[in-house]
Enzyme design. Structure first.
Site, PDB file in Angstrom:
ATOM      1  N   LYS A  22      34.269  33.871  55.907  1.00 23.82           N
ATOM      2  CA  LYS A  22      35.540  33.511  55.265  1.00 23.82           C
ATOM      3  C   LYS A  22      35.603  34.071  53.843  1.00 23.82           C
ATOM      4  O   LYS A  22      36.610  34.634  53.437  1.00 23.82           O
ATOM      5  CB  LYS A  22      35.693  31.992  55.219  1.00 23.82           C
ATOM      6  CG  LYS A  22      36.963  31.571  54.542  1.00 23.82           C
ATOM      7  CD  LYS A  22      37.018  30.092  54.272  1.00 23.82           C
ATOM      8  CE  LYS A  22      36.317  29.792  52.963  1.00 23.82           C
ATOM      9  NZ  LYS A  22      36.505  28.406  52.534  1.00 23.82           N
ATOM     10  N   ASN A  23      34.503  33.922  53.096  1.00 18.18           N
ATOM     11  CA  ASN A  23      34.528  34.342  51.699  1.00 18.18           C
ATOM     12  C   ASN A  23      34.700  35.851  51.552  1.00 18.18           C
ATOM     13  O   ASN A  23      35.145  36.326  50.519  1.00 18.18           O
ATOM     14  CB  ASN A  23      33.254  33.887  50.981  1.00 18.18           C
ATOM     15  CG  ASN A  23      33.341  32.422  50.587  1.00 18.18           C
ATOM     16  OD1 ASN A  23      34.394  31.803  50.730  1.00 18.18           O
ATOM     17  ND2 ASN A  23      32.239  31.885  50.095  1.00 18.18           N
ATOM     18  N   CYS A 118      39.109  22.331  40.206  1.00 14.65           N
ATOM     19  CA  CYS A 118      38.988  21.906  41.594  1.00 14.65           C
ATOM     20  C   CYS A 118      37.869  20.884  41.667  1.00 14.65           C
ATOM     21  O   CYS A 118      37.198  20.615  40.671  1.00 14.65           O
ATOM     22  CB  CYS A 118      38.733  23.088  42.520  1.00 14.65           C
ATOM     23  SG  CYS A 118      37.077  23.704  42.407  1.00 14.65           S
ATOM     24  N   ARG A 123      35.808  25.815  37.047  1.00 13.73           N
ATOM     25  CA  ARG A 123      36.029  27.127  37.659  1.00 13.73           C
ATOM     26  C   ARG A 123      37.122  27.968  36.979  1.00 13.73           C
ATOM     27  O   ARG A 123      38.169  28.235  37.564  1.00 13.73           O
ATOM     28  CB  ARG A 123      36.322  26.976  39.153  1.00 13.73           C
ATOM     29  CG  ARG A 123      35.172  26.357  39.896  1.00 13.73           C
ATOM     30  CD  ARG A 123      35.423  26.277  41.367  1.00 13.73           C
ATOM     31  NE  ARG A 123      35.028  27.474  42.067  1.00 13.73           N
ATOM     32  CZ  ARG A 123      35.088  27.603  43.382  1.00 13.73           C
ATOM     33  NH1 ARG A 123      35.536  26.625  44.120  1.00 13.73           N
ATOM     34  NH2 ARG A 123      34.703  28.711  43.966  1.00 13.73           N
ATOM     35  N   ASP A 308      26.474  27.398  48.364  1.00 17.42           N
ATOM     36  CA  ASP A 308      27.287  26.960  49.510  1.00 17.42           C
ATOM     37  C   ASP A 308      26.443  26.392  50.655  1.00 17.42           C
ATOM     38  O   ASP A 308      27.000  25.910  51.647  1.00 17.42           O
ATOM     39  CB  ASP A 308      28.146  28.129  50.032  1.00 17.42           C
ATOM     40  CG  ASP A 308      29.249  28.502  49.058  1.00 17.42           C
ATOM     41  OD1 ASP A 308      29.460  27.764  48.082  1.00 17.42           O
ATOM     42  OD2 ASP A 308      29.911  29.542  49.280  1.00 17.42           O
ATOM     43  N   ARG A 400      39.338  24.193  56.784  1.00 14.37           N
ATOM     44  CA  ARG A 400      39.451  25.361  55.900  1.00 14.37           C
ATOM     45  C   ARG A 400      38.347  26.374  56.171  1.00 14.37           C
ATOM     46  O   ARG A 400      38.433  27.513  55.717  1.00 14.37           O
ATOM     47  CB  ARG A 400      39.357  24.924  54.428  1.00 14.37           C
ATOM     48  CG  ARG A 400      40.495  24.013  54.016  1.00 14.37           C
ATOM     49  CD  ARG A 400      40.425  23.746  52.532  1.00 14.37           C
ATOM     50  NE  ARG A 400      40.215  24.986  51.805  1.00 14.37           N
ATOM     51  CZ  ARG A 400      39.791  25.038  50.556  1.00 14.37           C
ATOM     52  NH1 ARG A 400      39.510  23.943  49.898  1.00 14.37           N
ATOM     53  NH2 ARG A 400      39.617  26.206  49.951  1.00 14.37           N
TER      54      ARG A 400
END
Ligand code: UD1
Length: 402
Positions: A22-23, A118, A123, A308, A400
């Site tokens: 995804k990233n 967030c 960030r 992550d 997501r």
């Protein structure tokens, strides 16, 4: 999907195909804005975030076609119809901010909302903006929007980042591909997603060298063309399944996973007593009986241990024999899963950016609440290995993708 009910205690068996990262996909999607011809992305992860990015691109004039059978996304940016990415879109997903650089490089101006804070920390995007300024863009921040202009085009520049940022490295690469002249980026991120982006841009006609090292050199070209590119396998998804096998036990083949992208994770798994072997088709992860061993690790930019995967491995280490120390060096507030894991009986003490996990022999299922995407999946991992039923509430984060 609202909640996940898990009856824990079964060992995990089987083969899991690992889809595109995804990233990486989100930045590759942004790259479609750089060319008038179609960019075809294969092995696309079909997730809320990648669909959301596709919608944002459609609102900028990109023609979008999902070819479900082959997991391919076709994006054709023949003409850019709008150069504005509104607050509502960027607020929901930070990676939307990545349309700024490509719009600036292709059309010479863009207005993109600041992403804002967030759940996992402040960030900021200062490094992204400094890179564009170094390439000659005029940047004004007004009413929460970044208004950027380089009406005569971006110019190549020498940019040294003060610290490593994945997003800023990718964003600068996207913009520099179409700048006039040469760009040198120093102290850049070396994540596999950076290499994937460079390969895709080079397939589109860009001239990028050094991706995967700490200096990237880019010779600007006047236009890019269409291309077909296969999104790199998701190392975070693979690492997540591996942590689940570590916690619950079993024998699983992660098809398409690449050991060279998971070095630090594999080292932690092996120290904990989980067997990981590279096979022709992917990575096999096994744990049969025996208690896990405690492991200490710090998160760090690639090739260090990925932030992550921190929550997932913390969930696994809740079952280990002894005390594990985990230091989070990338983001503040990234231990929100700890109090939820404690609801299952985990013993975790958090002091600032360090967590000490004292392993217990068993966790007992309970209702828990998901706080962000990786935290959600850490609760699923704990639930798989806990006794009885765990209900993970508010799992919309998981839709997501990891
Ligand atoms: C990306 C990943 C995210 C991962 C992170 C680190 C995507 C969509 N997200 O996020 O999943 O956790 O890399 O591997 O790819 N920073 C600044 N100023 C900036 C940019 C960053 O201060 O202009 C700080 C951040 O707040 C953070 C650190 O730098 O503390 C690293 O962030 P960065 O590598 O940029 O992460 P992202 O690209 O946002």
């Amino acid at each position: 999907m609202d909640r996940i009910a898990i009856t824990g205690g079964a060992a995990l068996q089987g083969t899991i195909p690992i889809y595109g990262a995804k990233n990486s996909a989100l930045k590759l999607q942004a790259a479609s804005l750089l060319a008038a011809q179609p960019l075809m992305l294969e092995n696309m992860p079909d997730l809320a975030d990648t669909r959301f990015m596709a919608q944002l691109l459609a609102s900028l004039g990109v023609e979008i076609t999902w070819i479900k059978e082959t997991r391919t996304l076709r994006m054709a940016a023949g003409e850019i119809g709008s150069t504005i990415a509104p607050y509502d879109q960027v607020r929901k997903m930070r990676a939307s901010f990545n349309v700024l650089g490509p719009l600036l490089a292709r059309v010479g101006h863009a207005t993109v909302s600041l992403p804002g804070g967030c759940a996992i920390g402040a960030r900021p995007v200062d490094l992204h903006l400094k890179a564009f300024e170094a390439m000659g863009a005029d940047i004004v921040i007004e009413q929460g929007y970044v208004k950027a202009a380089a009406l005569r085009g971006l110019k190549g520049a020498e940019i040294e980042f003060p610290f490593v940022s994945v997003g800023a490295t990718e964003h600068a690469m996207l913009a520099a591909a179409l700048a006039h002249g040469d760009t040198v980026l120093r102290n850049v991120a070396r994540e596999p997603e950076i290499v994937d982006l460079a390969e895709c841009l080079n397939a589109m006609g860009a001239r990028i060298e050094g991706a995967g090292e700490s200096e990237i050199r880019i010779k600007g070209v006047t236009s890019l063309s269409g291309a077909t590119h296969r999104v790199v396998a998701d190392r975070i998804e693979a690492g997540t399944f591996a942590a689940a096998v570590g916690a619950a036990g079993g024998d699983v083949l992660l098809e398409g996973a690449r050991a060279e992208h998971l070095g630090a994770m594999i080292a932690v798994l092996q120290q904990a007593g989980v067997a990981v072997e590279a096979e022709a088709k992917g990575l096999r992860v096994k744990r049969d009986g025996g208690r896990l061993k405690a492991v200490d690790f710090d998160t760090a930019p690639f090739p260090g241990f990925p932030t992550d995967l921190q929550a997932q491995v913390m969930a696994m280490l809740c079952f280990a024999d002894g005390q594990s120390r985990i230091k989070e060096t990338i983001f503040e507030n990234r231990f929100m899963h700890a109090p939820e894991l404690a609801r299952l009986g985990a013993q975790i003490a958090v002091h600032g950016n360090e967590a000490v996990v004292t392993g217990v022999e068993r966790l007992i299922g309970a209702p828990v609440m998901a706080t962000d995407l990786r935290a959600s999946v850490s609760l699923v991992i704990a639930g798989l290995a806990a006794q009885g039923e765990t209900i993970v509430n508010r799992v919309y984060h998981l839709d997501r993708g990891l």
